[in-house]
Scaffold this active site. Structure first.
Site, PDB file in Angstrom:
ATOM      1  N   SER A 222      -2.445 -26.906  29.708  1.00 22.01           N
ATOM      2  CA  SER A 222      -2.603 -25.609  30.343  1.00 22.01           C
ATOM      3  C   SER A 222      -3.270 -24.644  29.354  1.00 22.01           C
ATOM      4  O   SER A 222      -4.384 -24.902  28.904  1.00 22.01           O
ATOM      5  CB  SER A 222      -1.246 -25.098  30.829  1.00 22.01           C
ATOM      6  OG  SER A 222      -1.412 -24.024  31.711  1.00 22.01           O
TER       7      SER A 222
ATOM      8  N   ASP B  64      -3.333 -28.276  41.786  1.00 20.31           N
ATOM      9  CA  ASP B  64      -2.843 -27.366  40.759  1.00 20.31           C
ATOM     10  C   ASP B  64      -3.134 -25.917  41.160  1.00 20.31           C
ATOM     11  O   ASP B  64      -4.271 -25.563  41.451  1.00 20.31           O
ATOM     12  CB  ASP B  64      -3.524 -27.693  39.422  1.00 20.31           C
ATOM     13  CG  ASP B  64      -2.828 -27.071  38.231  1.00 20.31           C
ATOM     14  OD1 ASP B  64      -2.197 -26.010  38.398  1.00 20.31           O
ATOM     15  OD2 ASP B  64      -2.903 -27.650  37.140  1.00 20.31           O
TER      16      ASP B  64
ATOM     17  N   HIS C 186       0.321 -28.534  38.967  1.00 20.33           N
ATOM     18  CA  HIS C 186       0.293 -28.216  37.540  1.00 20.33           C
ATOM     19  C   HIS C 186       1.314 -29.013  36.739  1.00 20.33           C
ATOM     20  O   HIS C 186       1.080 -29.358  35.595  1.00 20.33           O
ATOM     21  CB  HIS C 186       0.559 -26.718  37.369  1.00 20.33           C
ATOM     22  CG  HIS C 186       0.159 -26.177  36.039  1.00 20.33           C
ATOM     23  ND1 HIS C 186      -1.146 -26.143  35.612  1.00 20.33           N
ATOM     24  CD2 HIS C 186       0.898 -25.648  35.030  1.00 20.33           C
ATOM     25  CE1 HIS C 186      -1.195 -25.594  34.402  1.00 20.33           C
ATOM     26  NE2 HIS C 186       0.022 -25.292  34.025  1.00 20.33           N
TER      27      HIS C 186
END
Length: 686
Positions: A538, A623, A658
């Protein structure tokens, strides 16, 4: 990895898309990949997946062996330490061969019959992704509200279950955060709605069982803020929290008056952060007011909430970050951080005692856990370290004695704590700061530069990656890897200023800190550039993306998990989830100063015609936090521009978001794939 490609790597077509702003022109040849409905986009992603599968087919058996090895350390038939709330003991269980948790409770005593709340294995049947969140039992113990997500986009549907009949009510509420807060009447609850496009949580509604129409009670008009709603530990108040990166505001309502009007606790002032806890007739306020960078604790009466009338309970200290508080009838428990280390402080309200729980290591993590009762001398906290599996500990604040309620078992018979060592070292950054690094490795390694080392960091949002135990990680360490956590600026490991010095126009400190840690580890012969690997996910994927543009020669391989790499384009698109709420973290590129600074480090914008390390990039098609097209575009551009013939893989999970796969064990397959990538680069295949 296979020596001879079975298929060629996919080469994405280029359709130049021009961006013009602040007198600057950017050309994005892969902007077209943003169209999820374009079959060519899906075809390209599938082609990348096929290429990855083809190139790694020789490691498939090794991946499976790693998966089975990692899984074998985990106790399949396991359960959490029970905790008591409102007359019931609550327990989370896992059963052998099942991927999802089972939630149960027992009335008053642990010898009482078990009552089923949820069996997520049944609820997840036939679904590629499933997550249950926000379990909220009504005050009369007869109903439970809960949220479910079946795509991985963190858009939860709230439903209500009758705990006496096990029936699901007809009430279905879409596009929520999944959590809810019951009023005292057990008929009414409050929940937060998300914008269906940006996924910003911005509205709070009141829902009454059996009524068709929900009532909007609060809407956040500032698009840089999000909201959430919860109930105070005292059960007296329903609290709406409005939050941005640097500012907070709370609204409160007596939970016995659900149709009443929420009152502002204290109006927002930009730059002032605070959080509130209610006890008896006071609110306790953790705040950075009056330049209390590392926060101080204040309090005010329920009726007098003027910020200027707040009184200090614990003053600000420059070297100590106050992270949280837990309030008990006779004790105040303060979670602090000094010199990077977690501390738990116990202070009697009457002032007769004030002490810290003793911890001896420099590579541990501790935090208070579930403590729902006020009138108790028992404090529950969790402890683990790089070489110590997690424990749930009950500490008697009166007698200062402790009892380990449970330590996580590491099965398989291979793990012995005495076989591993951990330490904390400090690397000198280029601007003179000392950067802490937490290390764990197998006892007896030689510092001769030949050890493979995986260096991990995150470094954004003030999120601290504490040194923590991982049984999964043992599969690397047992094969000779050193694991290193670089506590770079942008996290809060060394206090709030550590975060402030790694954001906005100081963001590059995060990247140079990581590089300087790598240089230090090589210099001290923990490893060498032929054996050094970098990993981040991320915003940590942004970190490793920026690092390999700047210093690719330091690393043999990189794993970038769901990486945030197209910084400028994303931060200019306020229709994308999270963007507007992140201006205080990255800056607003509509301002030329921030635009130019962002562009100077954005991994996607700075891909260069140079050699790069071997790379594995992962992505999730659904995501909501880092959209799939960021890693996809990045890999396409790297393929077209880089000058080496090293491995470059894009692996997209077509069913997840995610957080990756949703099942308890399915996510371990992703770990096994990543480990096989690293180990294969070291010539290790078993």
């Amino acid at each position: 990895m296979s020596k001879q490609s079975a298929i060629n790597p996919p080469i994405a077509k280029k359709i130049p898309h021009k961006f013009e702003l602040h007198g600057d022109t950017r050309i994005d040849n892969y902007f077209w990949m943003k169209d999820r409905d374009n079959p060519e986009v899906i075809d390209y992603i599938k082609a990348e997946n096929s290429f990855y599968e083809s190139e790694t087919k020789e490691t498939k058996a090794f991946q499976e062996n790693l998966f089975q090895e990692i899984k074998s350390r985990i106790k399949e038939d396991d359960s959490s330490v029970p905790y008591k709330y409102n007359g019931y003991w609550y327990i989370t269980k896992f059963e052998k061969g099942k991927d999802y948790p089972i939630y149960v409770r027992k009335k008053e005593t642990l010898k009482a019959p078990e009552e089923l709340l949820f069996d997520c294995n049944e609820m997840a049947k036939g679904l590629p992704y499933f997550k249950l969140v926000g379990i909220s039992v009504s005050p009369d113990n007869k109903k439970v509200a809960f949220g479910t997500d079946t795509t991985g986009r963190r858009q939860y549907t709230i439903q209500i279950k009758d705990l006496e009949t096990q029936e699901i009510f007809g009430d279905t509420i879409e596009d929520t955060t999944g959590s809810s807060a019951w009023a005292s009447d057990s008929k009414t609850f409050f929940y937060t709605k998300k914008d269906s496009v940006t996924l910003r949580s911005y509205q709070v509604y009141r829902h009454k069982i059996g009524e068709n129409q929900d009532t909007l009670v609060f809407e956040e008009g500032d698009e840089t803020f999000g909201v959430t709603v919860y109930k105070s530990k005292s059960k007296k108040y329903i609290i709406i929290a409005c939050y941005s990166t640097v500012t907070n505001e709370y609204h409160i309502l007596d939970s016995s008056n659900p149709t009443g009007k929420f009152e502002v606790f204290c109006p927002r002032v930009r730059g002032i952060e605070y959080s509130i806890s209610h006890y008896k007739n006071h609110f306790y306020i953790l705040t950075n007011k009056d330049k209390a960078t590392n926060f101080k604790l204040m309090r005010t009466s329920e009726v007098e909430r003027d910020m200027d009338k707040w009184e200090v309970v614990l003053p600000h200290r420059k070297e100590v970050l106050i992270e949280a508080i837990d309030i008990f009838k006779d004790f105040l428990v303060v979670s602090e951080r000094e010199n990077g280390l977690n501390q738990i402080r116990v202070k009697r309200w009457d002032g007769t005692e004030d002490y810290y729980l003793p911890f001896e290591s420099e590579t541990y993590t501790c935090y208070t856990s579930i403590n729902p009762e006020f009138d108790t001398e028992l404090l529950r906290f969790s402890y683990n370290a790089l070489t110590t599996p997690p424990s749930v500990i009950e500490f008697n604040m009166e007698t200062k004695t402790k009892k380990v309620l449970k330590q996580k078992e590491v099965l398989g018979g291979q793990f012995k704590q005495s076989n591993y060592e951990s330490e904390r070292i400090w690397a000198k950054a280029r601007d003179g700061e000392n950067i802490p690094i937490s290390l764990v490795y197998k006892k007896g390694i030689s510092l001769d530069g030949t050890n493979p080392l995986l260096q991990y960091a995150y470094g954004s949002y003030g999120h601290t990656v504490d040194p923590h135990f991982s049984s999964v990680r043992l599969s690397l360490i047992d094969r000779g890897f050193i694991f290193a956590i670089a506590h770079v600026r942008g996290g809060e490991y060394l206090g709030r200023e550590w975060y402030e010095n790694g954001k906005l126009l100081k963001k590059k400190n995060t990247f140079t800190d990581f590089i300087d840690c790598s240089i230090h580890l090589i210099k001290k012969r923990y490893t060498s550039s032929q054996h050094l690997y970098a990993m981040g996910g991320s915003a940590g994927g942004l970190l490793v993306g920026a690092v390999i543009n700047e210093a690719p020669e330091l690393y043999n391989g990189v794993i970038a998990a769901v990486p945030f790499v197209d910084v400028v384009t994303t931060m200019l698109d306020n229709s994308i989830p999270l963007t507007t709420g992140e201006y205080d973290e990255w800056g607003n590129p509509n301002d030329k100063l921030y635009y130019e600074y962002m562009k100077s480090y954005s991994p996607y914008d700075n891909v260069a015609a140079q050699d790069y390390p071997n790379m594995l990039v992962t992505s999730g098609l659904h995501d909501s936090q880092v959209q799939y097209w960021e890693p996809t575009k990045w890999v396409a551009k790297l393929r077209a521009v880089k000058t080496d013939s090293k491995q470059l893989f894009l692996k997209t999970n077509m069913d997840a978001g995610h957080g990756g796969a949703s099942g308890r064990f399915e996510s371990l397959r992703e770990d096994a794939e990543e480990f096989a990538f690293l180990l294969s680069l070291e010539g290790i295949s078993k």
